[in-house]
Design a protein around this motif. Structure first.
Motif, PDB file in Angstrom:
ATOM      1  N   UNK A 107      59.577  55.233  65.330  1.00  0.00           N
ATOM      2  CA  UNK A 107      58.823  56.283  64.640  1.00  0.00           C
ATOM      3  C   UNK A 107      57.838  56.900  65.621  1.00  0.00           C
ATOM      4  N   UNK A 108      57.602  58.175  65.433  1.00  0.00           N
ATOM      5  CA  UNK A 108      56.583  58.859  66.225  1.00  0.00           C
ATOM      6  C   UNK A 108      55.227  58.518  65.626  1.00  0.00           C
ATOM      7  N   UNK A 109      54.239  58.309  66.483  1.00  0.00           N
ATOM      8  CA  UNK A 109      52.891  58.075  65.964  1.00  0.00           C
ATOM      9  C   UNK A 109      52.497  59.280  65.127  1.00  0.00           C
ATOM     10  N   UNK A 110      51.972  59.020  63.955  1.00  0.00           N
ATOM     11  CA  UNK A 110      51.632  60.076  63.017  1.00  0.00           C
ATOM     12  C   UNK A 110      52.714  60.292  61.967  1.00  0.00           C
ATOM     13  N   UNK A 111      53.941  59.842  62.235  1.00  0.00           N
ATOM     14  CA  UNK A 111      55.046  59.919  61.279  1.00  0.00           C
ATOM     15  C   UNK A 111      55.425  58.510  60.856  1.00  0.00           C
ATOM     16  N   UNK A 112      54.464  57.632  60.665  1.00  0.00           N
ATOM     17  CA  UNK A 112      54.659  56.218  60.489  1.00  0.00           C
ATOM     18  C   UNK A 112      55.607  55.747  59.417  1.00  0.00           C
ATOM     19  N   UNK A 113      56.000  56.599  58.485  1.00  0.00           N
ATOM     20  CA  UNK A 113      56.894  56.152  57.421  1.00  0.00           C
ATOM     21  C   UNK A 113      58.295  56.741  57.525  1.00  0.00           C
ATOM     22  N   UNK A 114      58.548  57.515  58.569  1.00  0.00           N
ATOM     23  CA  UNK A 114      59.861  58.125  58.741  1.00  0.00           C
ATOM     24  C   UNK A 114      60.394  57.822  60.129  1.00  0.00           C
ATOM     25  N   UNK A 115      61.544  57.137  60.171  1.00  0.00           N
ATOM     26  CA  UNK A 115      62.178  56.870  61.450  1.00  0.00           C
ATOM     27  C   UNK A 115      62.647  58.171  62.077  1.00  0.00           C
ATOM     28  N   UNK A 116      62.857  58.164  63.375  1.00  0.00           N
ATOM     29  CA  UNK A 116      63.322  59.367  64.060  1.00  0.00           C
ATOM     30  C   UNK A 116      64.678  59.816  63.516  1.00  0.00           C
ATOM     31  N   UNK A 117      65.427  58.881  62.927  1.00  0.00           N
ATOM     32  CA  UNK A 117      66.731  59.195  62.323  1.00  0.00           C
ATOM     33  C   UNK A 117      66.580  59.826  60.944  1.00  0.00           C
ATOM     34  N   UNK A 118      65.351  59.850  60.398  1.00  0.00           N
ATOM     35  CA  UNK A 118      65.100  60.416  59.077  1.00  0.00           C
ATOM     36  C   UNK A 118      64.991  59.385  57.974  1.00  0.00           C
ATOM     37  N   UNK A 119      65.241  58.104  58.289  1.00  0.00           N
ATOM     38  CA  UNK A 119      65.176  57.042  57.285  1.00  0.00           C
ATOM     39  C   UNK A 119      63.714  56.818  56.868  1.00  0.00           C
ATOM     40  N   UNK A 120      63.476  56.817  55.541  1.00  0.00           N
ATOM     41  CA  UNK A 120      62.129  56.556  55.009  1.00  0.00           C
ATOM     42  C   UNK A 120      61.889  55.052  54.972  1.00  0.00           C
ATOM     43  N   UNK A 121      60.727  54.627  55.435  1.00  0.00           N
ATOM     44  CA  UNK A 121      60.417  53.207  55.550  1.00  0.00           C
ATOM     45  C   UNK A 121      59.298  52.799  54.615  1.00  0.00           C
ATOM     46  N   UNK A 122      59.266  51.523  54.286  1.00  0.00           N
ATOM     47  CA  UNK A 122      58.260  50.950  53.392  1.00  0.00           C
ATOM     48  C   UNK A 122      56.883  51.057  54.045  1.00  0.00           C
ATOM     49  N   UNK A 123      55.875  51.512  53.295  1.00  0.00           N
ATOM     50  CA  UNK A 123      54.525  51.623  53.864  1.00  0.00           C
ATOM     51  C   UNK A 123      53.968  50.295  54.379  1.00  0.00           C
ATOM     52  N   UNK A 124      54.450  49.184  53.827  1.00  0.00           N
ATOM     53  CA  UNK A 124      53.969  47.873  54.262  1.00  0.00           C
ATOM     54  C   UNK A 124      54.817  47.236  55.346  1.00  0.00           C
ATOM     55  N   UNK A 125      55.791  47.977  55.862  1.00  0.00           N
ATOM     56  CA  UNK A 125      56.722  47.428  56.855  1.00  0.00           C
ATOM     57  C   UNK A 125      55.994  47.026  58.136  1.00  0.00           C
ATOM     58  N   UNK A 126      56.499  45.973  58.742  1.00  0.00           N
ATOM     59  CA  UNK A 126      55.931  45.487  60.004  1.00  0.00           C
ATOM     60  C   UNK A 126      56.082  46.543  61.093  1.00  0.00           C
ATOM     61  N   UNK A 127      55.127  46.543  62.010  1.00  0.00           N
ATOM     62  CA  UNK A 127      55.120  47.475  63.130  1.00  0.00           C
ATOM     63  C   UNK A 127      55.108  46.660  64.417  1.00  0.00           C
ATOM     64  N   UNK A 128      55.879  47.100  65.397  1.00  0.00           N
ATOM     65  CA  UNK A 128      55.933  46.444  66.705  1.00  0.00           C
ATOM     66  C   UNK A 128      55.823  47.508  67.797  1.00  0.00           C
ATOM     67  N   UNK A 129      55.538  47.067  68.986  1.00  0.00           N
ATOM     68  CA  UNK A 129      55.447  47.962  70.137  1.00  0.00           C
ATOM     69  C   UNK A 129      56.825  48.496  70.504  1.00  0.00           C
ATOM     70  N   UNK A 130      56.876  49.748  70.887  1.00  0.00           N
ATOM     71  CA  UNK A 130      58.130  50.344  71.335  1.00  0.00           C
ATOM     72  C   UNK A 130      58.597  49.714  72.649  1.00  0.00           C
ATOM     73  N   UNK A 131      57.751  48.928  73.288  1.00  0.00           N
ATOM     74  CA  UNK A 131      58.136  48.222  74.517  1.00  0.00           C
ATOM     75  C   UNK A 131      59.286  47.242  74.275  1.00  0.00           C
ATOM     76  N   UNK A 132      59.531  46.870  73.018  1.00  0.00           N
ATOM     77  CA  UNK A 132      60.657  45.984  72.698  1.00  0.00           C
ATOM     78  C   UNK A 132      61.988  46.720  72.739  1.00  0.00           C
ATOM     79  N   UNK A 133      61.956  48.069  72.723  1.00  0.00           N
ATOM     80  CA  UNK A 133      63.179  48.855  72.775  1.00  0.00           C
ATOM     81  C   UNK A 133      63.896  48.542  74.085  1.00  0.00           C
TER      82      UNK A 133
END
Length: 74
Positions: free
Chosen positions: A28-54
């Motif tokens: 997800x882009x910072x500021x778009x925290x609930x929408x994946x770059x693919x357009x998938x809507x995510x749970x507001x309580x979903x875990x967040x991790x660093x993009x460094x794991x990509x």
């Protein structure tokens, strides 16, 4: 532009579970925290991790998000 990973949970699992089952991680882009770059809507309580794991193989990444992330990364 900053990015982070946000979890999509397996069917029947949620961020409120003691040990939630993650199906995949979306970029997800910072500021778009609930929408994946693919357009998938995510749970507001979903875990967040660093993009460094990509790209490390340590977490399953959404293929579409990963491809789009590559286009935005230097």
């Amino acid at each position: 532009m900053g990015h982070e990973l946000r979890a999509e949970y397996a069917d029947g699992s949620s961020p409120d579970d003691i040990d939630p089952a993650v199906k995949t991680w979306h970029v997800v882009r910072e500021g778009d925290g609930l929408t994946g770059m693919c357009g998938h809507e995510l749970d507001p309580g979903a875990a967040v991790r660093s993009v460094d794991l990509w790209g490390t193989g340590k977490v399953p990444i959404c293929h579409s998000c990963g491809a789009l992330y590559l286009r935005e990364s230097p």
